[in-house]
Design an enzyme around this catalytic site. Sequence first.
Site, short mmCIF file in Angstrom:
data_model
loop_
_atom_site.label_atom_id
_atom_site.label_comp_id
_atom_site.label_asym_id
_atom_site.label_seq_id
_atom_site.Cartn_x
_atom_site.Cartn_y
_atom_site.Cartn_z
N SER A 43 0.80 -1.23 0.00
CA SER A 43 0.00 0.00 0.00
C SER A 43 0.83 1.28 0.00
O SER A 43 0.31 2.35 -0.30
CB SER A 43 -0.94 0.02 1.21
OG SER A 43 -0.21 0.14 2.42
N LYS A 98 1.11 4.69 6.97
CA LYS A 98 0.60 5.49 5.86
C LYS A 98 1.25 6.88 5.93
O LYS A 98 1.99 7.21 6.85
CB LYS A 98 -0.92 5.65 5.94
CG LYS A 98 -1.70 4.35 6.04
CD LYS A 98 -1.69 3.53 4.77
CE LYS A 98 -2.46 2.23 4.92
NZ LYS A 98 -2.39 1.36 3.73
#
Length: 245
Positions: A39, A100
């Site tokens: 991701s 993230k």
Amino acid sequence: MKLDKKFFDENIKTLLYALIIAIFIRSIFLQPFYIPSSSMEPTLLVGDRLFVTKYSYGYSKHSFPFSPPIFKGRLIFNSPERGDVIVFKTPADNRTDYIKRLIGLPGDKIQFIDSNLFLNNNEIFKSKVSSNDIIYCGDIKIEVFTFDEKLPNGKEFKTVYLKNYSFQNSDLFTVPDDHYFFLGDNRDCSKDSRFLSSVGYVHKDNLVGKAQFIFFSSDKKIGNFFQFWKWHKSIRLDRFFKKII
């Protein structure tokens, strides 16, 4: 028997001291993490091992192993900067670690319009650097456009988008007080703050630490650590001690 008992006692003490020191370092200074998903490609690859500084944003119960409820809130809090790559506990269970990039600060308004990212009604500048890159989404190879993206504070990094721009439009996200909004750099292959039921807005107490640098990296698709005859292909020497931006 006395000598044997003394030897046993001393070794137990040594192990306990070592454990206490390890927990102290892990909780206060540095903690290693392993990247299991794609991701955050191209910034982070599956198989990267990195160090996260625990002191960067102060301390909460999540700074310690198993998140013991020893105090509430956050101590010695330092606000994160937009663009930081951060490890946090997901709000859904307060247990799972995610990594993230921080995009939205408290009070920010964020929206995707025609696949372009808008922050407080201003489009985030991005320039295409490649139209022919291939990266992973899970175990699947995907063709992507690669961009240099620049946030309002000047932070620059690379992001990738599927060529069909599968995530084109979104609702308007307004970040609540004391919360943050995160996105993966692999924009069409990331479960992040866009998905309110699973991640959503992340409270400041859920921040674990700031990702600083990669200390080891290997491609598990080529071979695991114990297959030493494949090390020359699987170990990514060029990523050792690479700073995370």
